[in-house]
Design a protein around this motif. Structure first.
Motif, mmCIF file in Angstrom:
data_model
loop_
_atom_site.group_PDB
_atom_site.id
_atom_site.type_symbol
_atom_site.label_atom_id
_atom_site.label_comp_id
_atom_site.label_asym_id
_atom_site.label_seq_id
_atom_site.Cartn_x
_atom_site.Cartn_y
_atom_site.Cartn_z
ATOM 1 N N ARG A 1 14.904 2.326 13.241
ATOM 2 C CA ARG A 1 14.479 1.520 12.108
ATOM 3 C C ARG A 1 15.628 0.616 11.686
ATOM 4 O O ARG A 1 16.734 1.097 11.428
ATOM 5 N N VAL B 1 12.456 -4.382 4.840
ATOM 6 C CA VAL B 1 11.832 -3.677 5.957
ATOM 7 C C VAL B 1 10.740 -2.809 5.345
ATOM 8 O O VAL B 1 11.016 -1.915 4.550
ATOM 9 N N ASP C 1 6.518 -1.009 5.868
ATOM 10 C CA ASP C 1 5.760 -0.251 6.851
ATOM 11 C C ASP C 1 4.273 -0.582 6.823
ATOM 12 O O ASP C 1 3.685 -0.756 5.750
ATOM 13 N N TRP D 1 7.282 -0.229 11.352
ATOM 14 C CA TRP D 1 7.868 -1.133 10.368
ATOM 15 C C TRP D 1 7.670 -2.605 10.749
ATOM 16 O O TRP D 1 7.306 -2.935 11.875
ATOM 17 N N ARG E 1 9.874 -6.415 9.665
ATOM 18 C CA ARG E 1 11.030 -6.995 8.987
ATOM 19 C C ARG E 1 10.690 -8.376 8.452
ATOM 20 O O ARG E 1 10.040 -9.173 9.132
#
Length: 298
Positions: free
Chosen positions: A51, A86, A88, A149, A151
């Motif tokens: 991550r 970041v 999810d 995730w 970004r």
């Protein structure tokens, strides 16, 4: 996926080595040993996917992120992109067997979430400045290994729809700064908008962004009348003049929109500018009222 495979291989080698050590003793165990190969070993941790970090920067942007190419730096060092957040995927999006594809509802939802996060990070709508953001996803192998995730990656540009530029400072709060050089302002417009200081002679000024809603990109070129009306409404609000039948006698308008790729990702903002044609002024017309933008019937 590469990380998961690596840990499984390490575990196989470890067990094989233990079995070899036992057989080499001819079946005889050292004092105190009970022959149980498991109760003296700590349980192996569950494999975890990689991550990325928040509040770090980098020199490049990729819409698919690979751990091998992930090289974050401190945002006070030279960089081009900044990781704003970041987050999810959840629900059905997280249960997919592959990452969301370009143009999919799940990826558009991630873009919309980043839109809000980037605006909050900057202290103002990023569309009001020379800025751009993109959404980066895990690689297919990373997704297969459990990564869910996405970004939000932000960069400053060298113009309204220009190229990314390097910085040595983070962008957090940039648009809350009245003196920010990234904010749109005044321009000289001929065949294109050329940025200029508002105290220098100019004939155009950015007044705001009109959201085109669900408009398809292919429809934009046939919407001149609708866009001009929307932009004149923004001019009226910006300059503080009535948005009536005379607005067209006060000013012309110039507008532009993002690339098709950015439009389809979710950016449906049309940037609007007042335009004085051959007339020039040497100050901003924000809040100038009717004296600053008089009616010109001739």
């Amino acid at each position: 996926m590469r990380e998961v495979i690596g840990r499984r291989v390490a575990g196989v080698v470890l067990v094989a080595a233990a079995l070899l050590a036992t057989s080499a003793c001819g079946g005889q165990l050292p004092p105190g040993a009970d022959g149980d190969l498991t109760n003296q070993w700590a349980a192996l941790a569950e494999p975890t996917s990689w991550r990325p970090d928040e509040a770090v920067c980098a020199d490049s942007f990729r819409d698919v992120s690979y751990r091998s190419s992930y090289k974050p730096v401190s945002c006070d060092q030279s960089h081009t992109y900044e990781t704003v957040a970041v987050a999810d995927f959840a629900g059905e999006a997280a249960s997919r067997s592959t990452p969301p594809s370009e143009g999919s509802p799940d990826l558009r939802a991630a873009w919309a979430d980043c839109d809000k996060k980037v605006t909050a990070h900057l202290g103002g709508d990023w569309r009001n400045g020379s800025l751009w953001f993109g959404v980066s996803l895990p690689s297919p192998a990373g997704w297969d290994g459990g990564a869910r995730w996405y970004r939000c990656e932000l960069t400053a540009l060298d113009g309204q729809y220009g190229d990314p530029v390097s910085r040595t400072a983070p962008l957090k709060g940039e648009l809350a700064n009245a003196a920010s050089s990234l904010k749109f302002g005044c321009y000289q417009y001929g065949s294109q908008l050329v940025a200029t200081a508002c105290n220098q002679g100019h004939n155009a000024e950015f007044v705001g962004v009109w959201n085109a809603g669900s408009t398809a990109f292919a429809s934009l070129k046939g919407m001149n009348t609708k866009i001009a009306k929307a932009c004149r409404g923004l001019v009226a609000s910006y300059v503080k003049v009535p948005n009536d039948g005379n607005i067209g006698y006060r000013t012309g308008v110039v507008w532009n929109w993002p690339s098709q790729a950015d439009w389809e990702a979710g950016d449906h903002g049309v940037r609007c500018h007042l335009w004085l044609s051959k007339k020039k002024v040497t100050k901003s017309l924000r809040g100038a009222g009717a004296k600053g933008l008089p009616i010109n019937y001739a």
